[in-house]
Design an enzyme around this catalytic site. Sequence first.
Site, PDB file in Angstrom:
ATOM      1  N   GLU A  45       3.906  13.110  -4.969  1.00 48.05           N
ATOM      2  CA  GLU A  45       3.235  13.075  -3.667  1.00 48.05           C
ATOM      3  C   GLU A  45       3.992  14.008  -2.719  1.00 48.05           C
ATOM      4  O   GLU A  45       5.195  13.840  -2.500  1.00 48.05           O
ATOM      5  CB  GLU A  45       3.247  11.651  -3.121  1.00 48.05           C
ATOM      6  CG  GLU A  45       2.512  11.535  -1.804  1.00 48.05           C
ATOM      7  CD  GLU A  45       2.408  10.102  -1.298  1.00 48.05           C
ATOM      8  OE1 GLU A  45       3.424   9.397  -1.288  1.00 48.05           O
ATOM      9  OE2 GLU A  45       1.292   9.703  -0.912  1.00 48.05           O
ATOM     10  N   GLU A 100       0.884  -1.166   0.000  1.00 46.70           N
ATOM     11  CA  GLU A 100       0.000   0.000   0.000  1.00 46.70           C
ATOM     12  C   GLU A 100       0.919   1.212   0.000  1.00 46.70           C
ATOM     13  O   GLU A 100       1.581   1.500   0.991  1.00 46.70           O
ATOM     14  CB  GLU A 100      -0.902  -0.056   1.239  1.00 46.70           C
ATOM     15  CG  GLU A 100      -2.158   0.759   1.084  1.00 46.70           C
ATOM     16  CD  GLU A 100      -1.971   2.154   1.615  1.00 46.70           C
ATOM     17  OE1 GLU A 100      -1.600   3.044   0.802  1.00 46.70           O
ATOM     18  OE2 GLU A 100      -2.180   2.366   2.811  1.00 46.70           O
TER      19      GLU A 100
HETATM   20  P1  NDP Z   1       9.381   4.872   3.944  1.00 42.23           P
HETATM   21  O1  NDP Z   1       8.709   4.110   2.867  1.00 42.23           O
HETATM   22  O2  NDP Z   1      10.865   4.977   3.927  1.00 42.23           O
HETATM   23  O3  NDP Z   1       9.008   4.250   5.382  1.00 42.23           O
HETATM   24  C1  NDP Z   1       7.917   3.407   5.646  1.00 42.23           C
HETATM   25  C2  NDP Z   1       8.363   2.220   6.505  1.00 42.23           C
HETATM   26  O4  NDP Z   1       9.316   1.438   5.781  1.00 42.23           O
HETATM   27  C3  NDP Z   1       9.069   2.608   7.799  1.00 42.23           C
HETATM   28  O5  NDP Z   1       8.813   1.636   8.788  1.00 42.23           O
HETATM   29  C4  NDP Z   1      10.529   2.542   7.387  1.00 42.23           C
HETATM   30  O6  NDP Z   1      11.411   2.388   8.474  1.00 42.23           O
HETATM   31  C5  NDP Z   1      10.529   1.320   6.512  1.00 42.23           C
HETATM   32  N1  NDP Z   1      11.621   1.252   5.548  1.00 42.23           N
HETATM   33  C6  NDP Z   1      12.406   2.254   5.084  1.00 42.23           C
HETATM   34  N2  NDP Z   1      13.288   1.779   4.182  1.00 42.23           N
HETATM   35  C7  NDP Z   1      13.055   0.452   4.083  1.00 42.23           C
HETATM   36  C8  NDP Z   1      13.642  -0.590   3.311  1.00 42.23           C
HETATM   37  N3  NDP Z   1      14.628  -0.345   2.460  1.00 42.23           N
HETATM   38  N4  NDP Z   1      13.157  -1.837   3.441  1.00 42.23           N
HETATM   39  C9  NDP Z   1      12.143  -2.102   4.300  1.00 42.23           C
HETATM   40  N5  NDP Z   1      11.565  -1.161   5.055  1.00 42.23           N
HETATM   41  C10 NDP Z   1      12.001   0.106   4.948  1.00 42.23           C
HETATM   42  O7  NDP Z   1       8.728   6.300   4.002  1.00 42.23           O
HETATM   43  P2  NDP Z   1       9.418   7.682   4.474  1.00 42.23           P
HETATM   44  O8  NDP Z   1       9.256   7.772   5.923  1.00 42.23           O
HETATM   45  O9  NDP Z   1      10.828   7.777   3.985  1.00 42.23           O
HETATM   46  O10 NDP Z   1       8.537   8.760   3.724  1.00 42.23           O
HETATM   47  C11 NDP Z   1       8.911   9.156   2.400  1.00 42.23           C
HETATM   48  C12 NDP Z   1       7.696   9.384   1.548  1.00 42.23           C
HETATM   49  O11 NDP Z   1       6.955   8.185   1.450  1.00 42.23           O
HETATM   50  C13 NDP Z   1       6.712  10.396   2.094  1.00 42.23           C
HETATM   51  O12 NDP Z   1       7.067  11.686   1.743  1.00 42.23           O
HETATM   52  C14 NDP Z   1       5.444   9.954   1.426  1.00 42.23           C
HETATM   53  O13 NDP Z   1       5.393  10.509   0.142  1.00 42.23           O
HETATM   54  C15 NDP Z   1       5.578   8.454   1.327  1.00 42.23           C
HETATM   55  N6  NDP Z   1       4.863   7.749   2.402  1.00 42.23           N
HETATM   56  C16 NDP Z   1       3.705   7.119   2.106  1.00 42.23           C
HETATM   57  C17 NDP Z   1       2.994   6.502   3.103  1.00 42.23           C
HETATM   58  C18 NDP Z   1       1.708   5.825   2.824  1.00 42.23           C
HETATM   59  O14 NDP Z   1       0.875   5.740   3.717  1.00 42.23           O
HETATM   60  N7  NDP Z   1       1.503   5.283   1.652  1.00 42.23           N
HETATM   61  C19 NDP Z   1       3.434   6.510   4.487  1.00 42.23           C
HETATM   62  C20 NDP Z   1       4.721   7.138   4.698  1.00 42.23           C
HETATM   63  C21 NDP Z   1       5.374   7.751   3.673  1.00 42.23           C
HETATM   64  P3  NDP Z   1      12.089   3.697   9.151  1.00 42.23           P
HETATM   65  O15 NDP Z   1      10.992   4.525   9.666  1.00 42.23           O
HETATM   66  O16 NDP Z   1      12.915   3.081  10.216  1.00 42.23           O
HETATM   67  O17 NDP Z   1      12.886   4.351   8.067  1.00 42.23           O
END
Ligand code: NDP
Length: 506
Positions: free
Chosen positions: A414, A283
């Site tokens: 986004e 998602e």
């Molecule tokens: P991420 O996709 O990096 O983070 C979401 C989750 O994935 C967190 O638990 C994160 O851990 C984890 N994660 C990060 N890198 C990896 C990896 N390589 N493999 C597995 N898991 C990983 O989102 P960001 O926080 O960097 O946000 C960036 C952008 O993503 C936002 O600006 C927005 O546009 C989008 N976003 C979309 C969301 C949605 O609901 N669809 C939610 C959040 C962000 P950790 O927090 O430890 O880095």
Amino acid sequence: MSPSRATGADVLPAPTAAAAGTAGPPVPWEYAPAPESRDIVHLQARYGLFINGREVAPRGGRWFTDLDPATEEPLAEIARADAEDVDAAVGAARRAQRRTWGQLPGRERAKYLFRIARILQERSREFAVLETIDSGKPIKESRDVDIPLVAAHFWYYAGWADKLEFAFPGRSARPLGVAAQVIPWNFPLLMLAWKIAPALAAGNTVVLKPASSTPLTALLFADVCRQADLPPGTVNIVTGPGEIGMTLVTHPDVDKVAFTGSTAVGKEIGRAIAGSGKALTLELGGKAANIVFDDAPLDQAVEGIVNGIFFNQGEVCCAGSRLLVQESIADLLIEKLKDRLGTLRVGDPLDKNTDIGAINNAAQLARIEELVAAGVAEGADLYQPPCELPARGYFVRPTLFTNVAQSSRIAQEEIFGPVLSTLTFRTPEEAIEKANNTAYGLSAGVWTEKGSRILAVTKRLRAGVVWANTFNRFDPTSPFGGYKESGFGREGGLAGLLAYVRLEDR
Ligand code: NDP
């Protein structure tokens, strides 16, 4: 903004001296502060990992600091898991799947899920305050939206646990095994509920990794698992950076991966586990069009537009971040929208009057600011109501862009912040074309008085969820998910259960 720093935008006109029957200058009228007390939350100095029903220290002895985004003050030290910790968590989940949780009949699993739902409701204020402190979202949203929906998800899937044989007619539903679940920071506990409730209902066990900037409600949920006497190992929670998320999802003993977050990381996960036989749901992001036709009830539409983009500071994957408005009503609608923006209160997330709280983390704030600057550089017109932001913490004014080109970054990317990009259209055909002209396909909204137009337009929108004359409505019985770069698979409803079962012929 805090009431003591209120500026023009918050100050409503006072009764005039003449009306009051006395002489003298008008008295400015301001909201009194209405802060929710933090006393109900008892923060630990350090939070370990939750593995096999116990809080344990990380084997590597490493910790990181979790900050309050509204003050930038440290909240707690959080365990930084390493690969051995992940292996221990997956091992605990596997044992529970084989020996305890996976062996329970559905009616027994249901009892645990009902118990969890009840405990969540009993402790809802504690969870709401903690969620607000950790994420920056306004207390009125965590209290009235997030936590009630969290409990509702557990109630709903508890109801399915003993009815799996009726869920998919003619087929038997078997659990997949161990689920690895990685969740983001925008709806920390709600995303946990979306992932854990259906997984447990179907007889799976889980290892969940919360986002590093919002681990606290997941760790408090560990306490709920203990309180509910959930068999050890059924739910495990590991904290640590993104790379630990990757270690978790690629672990060879994981059967199912569920991820919510950025499209970039979703693709990385898809590539990393391709060919492994693990089931996957993603998602990801969105760039929803909120389409307003000239016959729409405009005041109602303004409320829907505001809810669509300023709810949770716009940090919502299905946010209505592109306003598509029919040209003939554009001026009037924008005028009304600007007036409404002036009434939004930005500031202390724990204040019950706050509409827009803190952005969750410094990196996200920088991303929003960069995209706002790009919008200006690309020639769009920027409007922000006058309002003073708190001196500390990660805050952004509600932002409205008009005159936005379809090719502009703020129309395509986004932003994940309280920033609305407005485009106009002349015909329904043009509206549909513009709405679908994005790499994403998560959600959309349509505002019109005509039922026939709702049906004609919604069925041509390439979006997983389409709202008509409303926006950002969620219900555990209703599937949620996207097309294209917004991911695949559905969460919620029966479709959400399907993502956690293997169907066999009877
Ligand atoms: P991420 O996709 O990096 O983070 C979401 C989750 O994935 C967190 O638990 C994160 O851990 C984890 N994660 C990060 N890198 C990896 C990896 N390589 N493999 C597995 N898991 C990983 O989102 P960001 O926080 O960097 O946000 C960036 C952008 O993503 C936002 O600006 C927005 O546009 C989008 N976003 C979309 C969301 C949605 O609901 N669809 C939610 C959040 C962000 P950790 O927090 O430890 O880095």
